[in-house]
Write a protein that holds these residues in place. Sequence first.
Motif, PDB file in Angstrom:
ATOM      1  N   GLY A 263       0.842  -1.158  -0.197  1.00 55.47           N
ATOM      2  CA  GLY A 263       0.008   0.018  -0.164  1.00 55.47           C
ATOM      3  C   GLY A 263       0.865   1.306  -0.017  1.00 55.47           C
ATOM      4  N   THR A 264       1.945   1.242  -0.768  1.00 60.81           N
ATOM      5  CA  THR A 264       2.681   2.434  -0.673  1.00 60.81           C
ATOM      6  C   THR A 264       3.038   2.610  -2.342  1.00 60.81           C
ATOM      7  OG1 THR A 264       3.971   1.912   1.437  1.00 60.81           O
ATOM      8  CG2 THR A 264       5.125   3.238  -0.319  1.00 60.81           C
ATOM      9  N   VAL A 265       3.094   3.846  -2.437  1.00 61.84           N
ATOM     10  CA  VAL A 265       3.449   4.321  -4.060  1.00 61.84           C
ATOM     11  C   VAL A 265       4.840   4.192  -4.249  1.00 61.84           C
ATOM     12  CG1 VAL A 265       3.087   6.060  -5.679  1.00 61.84           C
ATOM     13  CG2 VAL A 265       1.310   5.823  -3.849  1.00 61.84           C
ATOM     14  N   PRO A 266       5.250   3.354  -5.321  1.00 67.49           N
ATOM     15  CA  PRO A 266       6.585   3.501  -5.849  1.00 67.49           C
ATOM     16  C   PRO A 266       6.948   4.633  -6.712  1.00 67.49           C
ATOM     17  CG  PRO A 266       5.456   1.333  -6.465  1.00 67.49           C
ATOM     18  CD  PRO A 266       4.353   2.331  -5.959  1.00 67.49           C
ATOM     19  N   VAL A 267       8.272   5.288  -6.356  1.00 67.53           N
ATOM     20  CA  VAL A 267       8.802   6.177  -7.320  1.00 67.53           C
ATOM     21  C   VAL A 267       9.833   5.314  -8.261  1.00 67.53           C
ATOM     22  CG1 VAL A 267      10.025   8.333  -7.639  1.00 67.53           C
ATOM     23  CG2 VAL A 267       8.291   8.243  -5.611  1.00 67.53           C
ATOM     24  N   ALA A 268       9.499   5.092  -9.460  1.00 69.24           N
ATOM     25  CA  ALA A 268      10.587   4.305 -10.105  1.00 69.24           C
ATOM     26  C   ALA A 268      11.466   4.844 -10.833  1.00 69.24           C
ATOM     27  CB  ALA A 268       9.639   3.511 -11.434  1.00 69.24           C
ATOM     28  N   LEU A 269      12.692   4.388 -10.693  1.00 66.13           N
ATOM     29  CA  LEU A 269      13.856   4.458 -11.442  1.00 66.13           C
ATOM     30  C   LEU A 269      14.585   3.526 -12.060  1.00 66.13           C
ATOM     31  CD1 LEU A 269      16.533   7.221 -10.624  1.00 66.13           C
ATOM     32  CD2 LEU A 269      17.173   4.679 -11.743  1.00 66.13           C
ATOM     33  N   GLY A 270      14.478   3.158 -13.365  1.00 67.74           N
ATOM     34  CA  GLY A 270      14.835   2.076 -14.127  1.00 67.74           C
ATOM     35  C   GLY A 270      14.496   1.946 -15.481  1.00 67.74           C
ATOM     36  N   THR A 271      13.988   1.146 -16.034  1.00 68.93           N
ATOM     37  CA  THR A 271      13.685   0.790 -17.398  1.00 68.93           C
ATOM     38  C   THR A 271      12.717   2.068 -17.704  1.00 68.93           C
ATOM     39  OG1 THR A 271      12.919  -0.359 -19.223  1.00 68.93           O
ATOM     40  CG2 THR A 271      11.878  -0.726 -17.224  1.00 68.93           C
ATOM     41  N   THR A 272      12.240   2.233 -18.877  1.00 67.30           N
ATOM     42  CA  THR A 272      11.202   3.432 -19.358  1.00 67.30           C
ATOM     43  C   THR A 272       9.798   3.300 -18.678  1.00 67.30           C
ATOM     44  OG1 THR A 272      10.544   2.029 -21.198  1.00 67.30           O
ATOM     45  CG2 THR A 272      12.486   3.427 -21.496  1.00 67.30           C
ATOM     46  N   ARG A 273       9.188   4.009 -18.506  1.00 63.93           N
ATOM     47  CA  ARG A 273       7.726   4.002 -18.156  1.00 63.93           C
ATOM     48  C   ARG A 273       6.921   3.086 -19.231  1.00 63.93           C
ATOM     49  NH1 ARG A 273       3.321   5.854 -15.780  1.00 63.93           N
ATOM     50  NH2 ARG A 273       4.047   7.270 -14.205  1.00 63.93           N
ATOM     51  N   GLN A 274       7.145   3.166 -20.206  1.00 64.29           N
ATOM     52  CA  GLN A 274       6.235   2.343 -21.097  1.00 64.29           C
ATOM     53  C   GLN A 274       6.693   0.854 -20.774  1.00 64.29           C
ATOM     54  OE1 GLN A 274       7.141   2.988 -25.113  1.00 64.29           O
ATOM     55  NE2 GLN A 274       5.604   1.441 -25.927  1.00 64.29           N
TER      56      GLN A 274
END
Length: 358
Positions: A263-274
Amino acid sequence: MSSTTPNKILQPLLVTVVILGCFMTIFFTYFKPSNYYWLNGQSTVSPHQVKSSISTTKNESVITVLVWLWPFGARFALDVCSSKYNTEGCFITADRNLYKKSDAVVFHHRDIHGDLSNLPSQQRPSFQKWIWLNLESPTHSPLLPGLNTLFNLTLNYRQDSDIKATYGLIVPAETEEDFVPPKKDKLVCWIVSNWSPNHARIKYYNELKNHIQIQLYGRAFRRYLSNEDYAPIVSSCKFYLSFENSIHVDYITEKFYKPLSLGTVPVALGTTRQNYENFIQGDAFIHVDDFSSPKELAEYLLFMDKTQDMYLRFFKWRRHFKSYPYDSWAERMCHVCVYLKLHKEYKSINNLNKWYWG
């Protein structure tokens, strides 16, 4: 000489022959000597040899998967396919004596010696498949000589792997109802153990920390979290920095799926959003590429902290779905078994190096 003399000699002899004949009949009825097969015009094979041959014949109804190298040396329960994962007809073992009977042998890439000296020296049975297991990214996987054409199947996080081994799945929820996130008393959290100044995630963090407060945990910050502490801490954060240690197609790890499940919102840094959106709805997470700078991301997170209604929109997907993180090597082995049940055809990897390391 009297005529009764021969009769006296023949009568005992005949009785002896009859008794001997009866004995031999009974003997061969209940006991077959080791040369019985020779007597019947067959090659000499003892009953013990026949029994031994039957006991070593491969059971076609059960798939046997041999774990040749424990991933990172960590042992795990092998008898859970049926009891825990509802997968029948699977026998997972680490007993190398069963090599010749195993339908597949799984080799964990990071545990293979550079000279391949810890791979089997025996000839591979014709029915057997060798499976290359690797959940690490190419950046953290040494390219070893001699592996290029050695395997039949891949077990990897990439979507074009033979057996897919993603770090998690978005699966249907049991019931459809609005999701209420856990109580939050922290804005942004990050847990990291491996620290390298050259990682993209470290460079991004070093700028982001100048604009927003981040609760830091893990070996890199000398604030180690136990398994028991992980869930309560992460669930108490509004946002979690799901920063991958390297950037590759489909490389989305537990750093993303576990916060989602809690139940936590991830802030992603990695491959593309797509690429992320191939696995989950786009409004379930934040991607650093959505912002022109770490400063702009920080401003957005601070704004979300003040607008509860907008923050709750990140959980609309939870009405219909939930995040299922994989955290068991044993479950991976059960997946291997299921694949082998469905795919009997021959398969071979002809260029592992190009496929994975490009």
